[in-house]
Design a protein around this motif. Structure first.
Motif, PDB file in Angstrom:
ATOM      1  N   TYR A 237     -14.578 -10.971  15.477  1.00  5.95           N
ATOM      2  CA  TYR A 237     -12.975 -11.125  15.976  1.00  5.95           C
ATOM      3  C   TYR A 237     -12.128 -10.347  15.097  1.00  5.95           C
ATOM      4  CZ  TYR A 237     -14.593 -14.950  18.738  1.00  5.95           C
ATOM      5  OH  TYR A 237     -15.148 -15.748  19.943  1.00  5.95           O
ATOM      6  N   GLY A 238     -10.877  -9.973  15.619  1.00  2.00           N
ATOM      7  CA  GLY A 238      -9.910  -9.270  15.012  1.00  2.00           C
ATOM      8  C   GLY A 238      -8.830 -10.021  14.413  1.00  2.00           C
ATOM      9  N   TYR A 239      -8.198  -9.994  13.126  1.00  2.00           N
ATOM     10  CA  TYR A 239      -7.558 -10.672  12.535  1.00  2.00           C
ATOM     11  C   TYR A 239      -6.049  -9.914  12.234  1.00  2.00           C
ATOM     12  CZ  TYR A 239     -11.020 -14.381  12.415  1.00  2.00           C
ATOM     13  OH  TYR A 239     -11.881 -15.300  12.947  1.00  2.00           O
ATOM     14  N   ARG A 240      -5.111 -10.182  12.089  1.00  2.00           N
ATOM     15  CA  ARG A 240      -3.887  -9.842  11.427  1.00  2.00           C
ATOM     16  C   ARG A 240      -3.572 -10.308  10.091  1.00  2.00           C
ATOM     17  NH1 ARG A 240       1.841  -9.399  14.924  1.00  2.00           N
ATOM     18  NH2 ARG A 240       3.145  -8.491  13.562  1.00  2.00           N
ATOM     19  N   LEU A 241      -3.342  -9.287   9.446  1.00  2.00           N
ATOM     20  CA  LEU A 241      -3.089  -9.751   8.013  1.00  2.00           C
ATOM     21  C   LEU A 241      -1.579  -9.124   7.510  1.00  2.00           C
ATOM     22  CD1 LEU A 241      -6.214 -10.041   7.799  1.00  2.00           C
ATOM     23  CD2 LEU A 241      -6.116  -9.195   5.546  1.00  2.00           C
ATOM     24  N   ARG A 242      -0.993 -10.266   6.925  1.00  4.48           N
ATOM     25  CA  ARG A 242       0.440  -9.812   6.512  1.00  4.48           C
ATOM     26  C   ARG A 242       0.419  -9.277   5.094  1.00  4.48           C
ATOM     27  NH1 ARG A 242       4.296 -11.429  10.725  1.00  4.48           N
ATOM     28  NH2 ARG A 242       3.094 -12.452  12.416  1.00  4.48           N
ATOM     29  N   LEU A 243       0.835  -8.192   4.899  1.00  2.00           N
ATOM     30  CA  LEU A 243       0.882  -7.702   3.231  1.00  2.00           C
ATOM     31  C   LEU A 243       2.427  -7.464   2.600  1.00  2.00           C
ATOM     32  CD1 LEU A 243      -1.824  -4.862   3.499  1.00  2.00           C
ATOM     33  CD2 LEU A 243      -2.235  -7.294   3.258  1.00  2.00           C
ATOM     34  N   VAL A 244       2.414  -8.256   1.515  1.00  2.00           N
ATOM     35  CA  VAL A 244       3.673  -7.883   0.935  1.00  2.00           C
ATOM     36  C   VAL A 244       3.607  -7.863  -0.625  1.00  2.00           C
ATOM     37  CG1 VAL A 244       6.025  -9.224   0.672  1.00  2.00           C
ATOM     38  CG2 VAL A 244       4.562 -10.254   2.557  1.00  2.00           C
ATOM     39  N   ASN A 245       4.554  -6.600  -0.963  1.00  2.00           N
ATOM     40  CA  ASN A 245       4.713  -6.159  -2.164  1.00  2.00           C
ATOM     41  C   ASN A 245       5.667  -6.691  -2.603  1.00  2.00           C
ATOM     42  OD1 ASN A 245       5.111  -4.878  -4.803  1.00  2.00           O
ATOM     43  ND2 ASN A 245       4.449  -3.049  -4.003  1.00  2.00           N
ATOM     44  N   ALA A 246       5.868  -7.915  -3.517  1.00  2.00           N
ATOM     45  CA  ALA A 246       6.851  -8.682  -4.008  1.00  2.00           C
ATOM     46  C   ALA A 246       7.174  -8.451  -5.518  1.00  2.00           C
ATOM     47  CB  ALA A 246       6.678 -10.057  -3.821  1.00  2.00           C
ATOM     48  N   ILE A 247       6.808  -7.274  -5.834  1.00  3.86           N
ATOM     49  CA  ILE A 247       6.958  -6.832  -7.330  1.00  3.86           C
ATOM     50  C   ILE A 247       8.243  -6.152  -7.326  1.00  3.86           C
ATOM     51  CG2 ILE A 247       6.087  -5.651  -9.284  1.00  3.86           C
ATOM     52  CD1 ILE A 247       3.345  -5.981  -8.264  1.00  3.86           C
ATOM     53  N   ALA A 248       9.121  -6.739  -8.493  1.00  3.64           N
ATOM     54  CA  ALA A 248      10.520  -5.973  -8.519  1.00  3.64           C
ATOM     55  C   ALA A 248      10.475  -4.724  -9.378  1.00  3.64           C
ATOM     56  CB  ALA A 248      11.362  -6.861  -9.068  1.00  3.64           C
ATOM     57  N   LEU A 253       1.239  -0.409  -4.726  1.00  2.00           N
ATOM     58  CA  LEU A 253      -0.058  -1.162  -4.740  1.00  2.00           C
ATOM     59  C   LEU A 253      -0.959  -0.652  -3.577  1.00  2.00           C
ATOM     60  CD1 LEU A 253       1.421  -4.879  -4.677  1.00  2.00           C
ATOM     61  CD2 LEU A 253       0.367  -3.308  -6.748  1.00  2.00           C
ATOM     62  N   VAL A 254      -2.137   0.043  -3.990  1.00  2.00           N
ATOM     63  CA  VAL A 254      -3.157   0.189  -3.045  1.00  2.00           C
ATOM     64  C   VAL A 254      -3.936  -0.844  -2.842  1.00  2.00           C
ATOM     65  CG1 VAL A 254      -5.036   2.028  -2.374  1.00  2.00           C
ATOM     66  CG2 VAL A 254      -2.803   2.654  -3.836  1.00  2.00           C
ATOM     67  N   ILE A 255      -4.126  -1.181  -1.314  1.00  2.00           N
ATOM     68  CA  ILE A 255      -4.880  -2.251  -0.886  1.00  2.00           C
ATOM     69  C   ILE A 255      -6.074  -1.736  -0.108  1.00  2.00           C
ATOM     70  CG2 ILE A 255      -4.889  -4.366   0.374  1.00  2.00           C
ATOM     71  CD1 ILE A 255      -1.752  -4.577  -0.143  1.00  2.00           C
ATOM     72  N   LYS A 281      -0.849   1.816   1.095  1.00  2.00           N
ATOM     73  CA  LYS A 281      -0.132   1.924  -0.095  1.00  2.00           C
ATOM     74  C   LYS A 281       1.251   1.033   0.236  1.00  2.00           C
ATOM     75  CE  LYS A 281      -0.022   5.024  -3.216  1.00  2.00           C
ATOM     76  NZ  LYS A 281       0.287   6.314  -3.966  1.00  2.00           N
ATOM     77  N   LEU A 282       1.604  -0.004  -0.496  1.00  2.00           N
ATOM     78  CA  LEU A 282       2.835  -0.550  -0.345  1.00  2.00           C
ATOM     79  C   LEU A 282       3.757  -0.288  -1.633  1.00  2.00           C
ATOM     80  CD1 LEU A 282       1.201  -2.014   1.835  1.00  2.00           C
ATOM     81  CD2 LEU A 282       2.310  -4.013   1.113  1.00  2.00           C
ATOM     82  N   TYR A 283       5.045   0.128  -1.535  1.00  2.00           N
ATOM     83  CA  TYR A 283       5.839   0.079  -2.461  1.00  2.00           C
ATOM     84  C   TYR A 283       6.603  -0.970  -2.681  1.00  2.00           C
ATOM     85  CZ  TYR A 283       4.749   5.198  -2.728  1.00  2.00           C
ATOM     86  OH  TYR A 283       4.272   6.506  -2.675  1.00  2.00           O
ATOM     87  N   PRO A 284       7.330  -1.324  -3.748  1.00  2.00           N
ATOM     88  CA  PRO A 284       7.948  -2.666  -4.069  1.00  2.00           C
ATOM     89  C   PRO A 284       9.018  -2.931  -3.000  1.00  2.00           C
ATOM     90  CG  PRO A 284       8.032  -1.393  -6.177  1.00  2.00           C
ATOM     91  CD  PRO A 284       7.488  -0.387  -4.963  1.00  2.00           C
ATOM     92  N   GLY A 285       8.952  -4.116  -2.462  1.00  2.00           N
ATOM     93  CA  GLY A 285       9.707  -4.811  -1.388  1.00  2.00           C
ATOM     94  C   GLY A 285       9.175  -4.356   0.048  1.00  2.00           C
TER      95      GLY A 285
END
Length: 593
Positions: A237-248, A253-255, A281-285
């Motif tokens: 099955y396929g799943y939706r993941l929600r990723l949040v970079n909450a660092i100020a 972050l590389v996931i 890659k997610l930048y802050p916020g």
């Protein structure tokens, strides 16, 4: 040490600010703000979202207070926990949050990162811009509509408070058939499959009286933990993941998920054309929604989060666990390159290079604004330093903030740092001292090192911001966040020879056609990165009035780097009278900065 830290929170002056009542104002013409549409006995708003169902009014009580975590480290918590409680609602629900400040000697506000605040700009949570700060012992009631679906989060407007633990997830869902990419996945379990990534610091930043710019995190946390977060899936099955970079801080972050590919379907709450890679890659916020299909051999697989920038060398892991697999064996084995054949050829997606799910209409005229970002080396004598807050009694004396005497270099926009006003700019613009204001593009007319930088924009006028990270005195990239609007990121460019740039150089490159724009389907984002010795060009069309902050939260703990984008708005007197009044309140500059 524990006793010393706690003692910092004991002595305080209690203020009795009034609180804004949901029943006392009408933010828009939509009367659901005044009517309780929750008809059933089940008051929970975390529910399947369906068609033809009236929106609910979702109530939350947040108490922000200091506490010690499980690892005996001090932290600021929301209802005794960090990250704070998740907010899960459906599209068009009304979110009502009563925030009580229990941090002695500290003022706070709460920002709802990515929420556009249509009709309620005074709920954006920026101190002295959209509201009075919430002083110790006071309660402030936020009320706003979940006007768009997507992955968001909340945090204290203060970088220090956010870094100490005041943040949490905010998810707005809609009926599944409305999701543009619903066919790509089978399950969207947002309460179980949201990875909220924060940073752990060696000490409580809020308790530090000296400069905190040199304090760096010593760990990365996923949903408050380094290794214990688990994502359970069923094979096939396929799943939706929600990723949040909450660092100020400036912590990209590389996931990466071992032996699985990720298909990106949304960024900052806005759908994009699906793009597949082995890492993101997610930048802050930033937030990113990805689809992972459980198409590997049944087992357990590590989700790797690797820090860059200020988080260089830090890692955290979560587990992707197929049903029926006993994950205890993973706890005794560290992941390494030999266990993942895809690590050596990893390709990474960053959201600014994605394409929007929908094309944008062409425009005939654009108002272009240049914002030069660089560091300067301020030199002031001790006699120049002013240790008071901006005083109405001494209007002509130059204000040189004390922090400038202790810094070797200061990051600025167009040669200025942002100065918070003496009265809430959105609510009481006539009370703001005019000599503290400088218009963007005319900063040189104000001799102060700090000023209230304002860019005036008209309703429905297309505005283009050219943010140029000139890089003459530094080698850093910076992440900016826009309040109130999503921005079209039409280009991200970096000097191919890694040389500093300036306004004249950018204009020459534009004439020579060296800077190209995606004007057909640029991604729409509220958080974006400006590369060192490069630029990012964004466009937006103001459709609602307000005073919206464009800020670089991660640039400095000491002097803010931001501008206000002011769009004409007339707030009814009924609303103004219902909101708390600052009176003669004057927050210390260090708290606002």
């Amino acid at each position: 040490m524990r006793l010393l830290i706690l003692s910092l929170f004991i002595i305080a002056n209690v203020s009795n600010n009034s609180k804004a009542s949901l029943e006392s104002f009408l933010p828009s013409n939509d009367n659901i703000f005044l009517t309780d549409t929750t008809k059933s006995s089940d008051k929970s708003c975390n529910r399947p979202c369906k068609f033809n169902v009236k929106p609910r009014r979702c109530h939350y009580d947040f108490e922000i207070s200091p506490a010690f975590g499980e690892d005996e480290r001090p932290a600021l918590t929301v209802n005794g926990q960090t990250p704070g409680p998740s907010i899960h609602v459906c599209l068009h629900d009304i979110i009502v949050v009563k925030v009580k400040n229990k941090i002695p000697s500290q003022d706070i506000t709460m920002h709802w990162h990515g929420i556009e605040q249509k009709g309620t700009p005074y709920m954006d949570g920026v101190p002295m811009i959209t509201q009075c700060p919430i002083s110790y012992g006071s309660v402030y009631e936020y009320a706003f509509a979940a006007s768009a679906p997507g992955t968001f989060f909340y945090h204290s407007d203060s970088v220090l408070h956010q870094s100490d633990g005041v943040y949490g997830a905010l998810i707005v869902e809609q009926p599944q058939p409305l999701e543009p990419h619903a066919a790509l996945y089978d399950y969207d379990r947002s309460d179980e499959h949201t990875l909220l990534i924060g940073a752990r610091f060696p000490e409580l930043l809020t308790a530090k009286l000296e400069d905190t710019n040199q304090i760096r995190p010593d760990g990365i946390l996923i949903n408050g933990h380094e290794v214990s977060t688990k994502i359970f899936v069923i094979p096939g099955y396929g799943y939706r993941l929600r990723l949040v970079n909450a660092i100020a801080l400036e912590c990209p972050l590389v996931i990466h998920v071992y032996r699985h590919v990720m298909t990106v379907i949304a960024t900052d709450g806005k759908s994009v054309q699906p793009a597949t890679a082995t890492a993101v890659k997610l930048y802050p916020g930033e937030r990113m929604d990805v689809v992972i299909r459980a198409d590997q051999q049944t087992g357990g697989y590590w989700i790797d989060v690797t820090g860059e920038g200020d988080c260089e060398g830090l890692k955290a892991q979560a587990m992707l666990l197929y049903s029926g697999f006993n994950y205890t064996s993973m706890l005794t084995e560290e992941p390494n390159a030999d266990t993942d054949s895809g690590l050596e050829t990893r390709d990474t997606i960053s959201s600014q290079h994605l394409q929007s799910h929908r094309d944008v209409p062409s425009v005939s005229s654009v108002k272009s604004i240049y914002l030069g970002i660089d560091k300067t080396y301020p030199k002031f004598k001790d006699s120049d330093i002013d240790f008071r807050y901006i005083s109405d009694a001494v209007p002509k004396k130059p204000f040189i903030p004390a922090v400038l005497s202790s810094l070797d270099n200061v990051l600025q926009i167009n040669g200025k740092n942002f100065l918070y006003p003496n009265a809430p700019y959105l609510l009481k613009p006539r009370d703001v001292r005019p000599d503290t204001v400088c218009l963007v593009g005319e900063e040189k007319s104000n001799k102060q090192p700090q000023c209230l930088m304002v860019l005036n924009a008209k309703l429905n006028e297309v505005v283009e911001l050219v943010l140029a990270n000139e890089g003459l005195r530094h080698n850093d990239s910076y992440t900016f966040h826009m309040h109130g609007y999503g921005l079209q990121v039409v280009t991200t460019w970096r000097s191919p020879d890694n040389k500093p740039i300036n306004r004249a150089e950018v204009q020459r490159l534009e004439r020579d056609g060296k800077i190209t724009r995606n004007l057909k389907n640029p991604p729409v984002k509220d958080t974006f990165m400006v590369p060192n010795k490069g630029l990012t060009v964004v466009r937006f069309t103001p459709t609602v009035g307000g005073s919206w902050l464009l800020e670089c939260r991660s640039c400095s703990f000491s002097l803010p780097v931001a501008i206000i984008i002011s769009v004409p708005l007339s707030i009814p007197k009924l609303v103004l009278d219902s909101l708390p009044s600052c009176g003669n309140y004057r927050p210390a500059d260090v708290l606002l900065n």
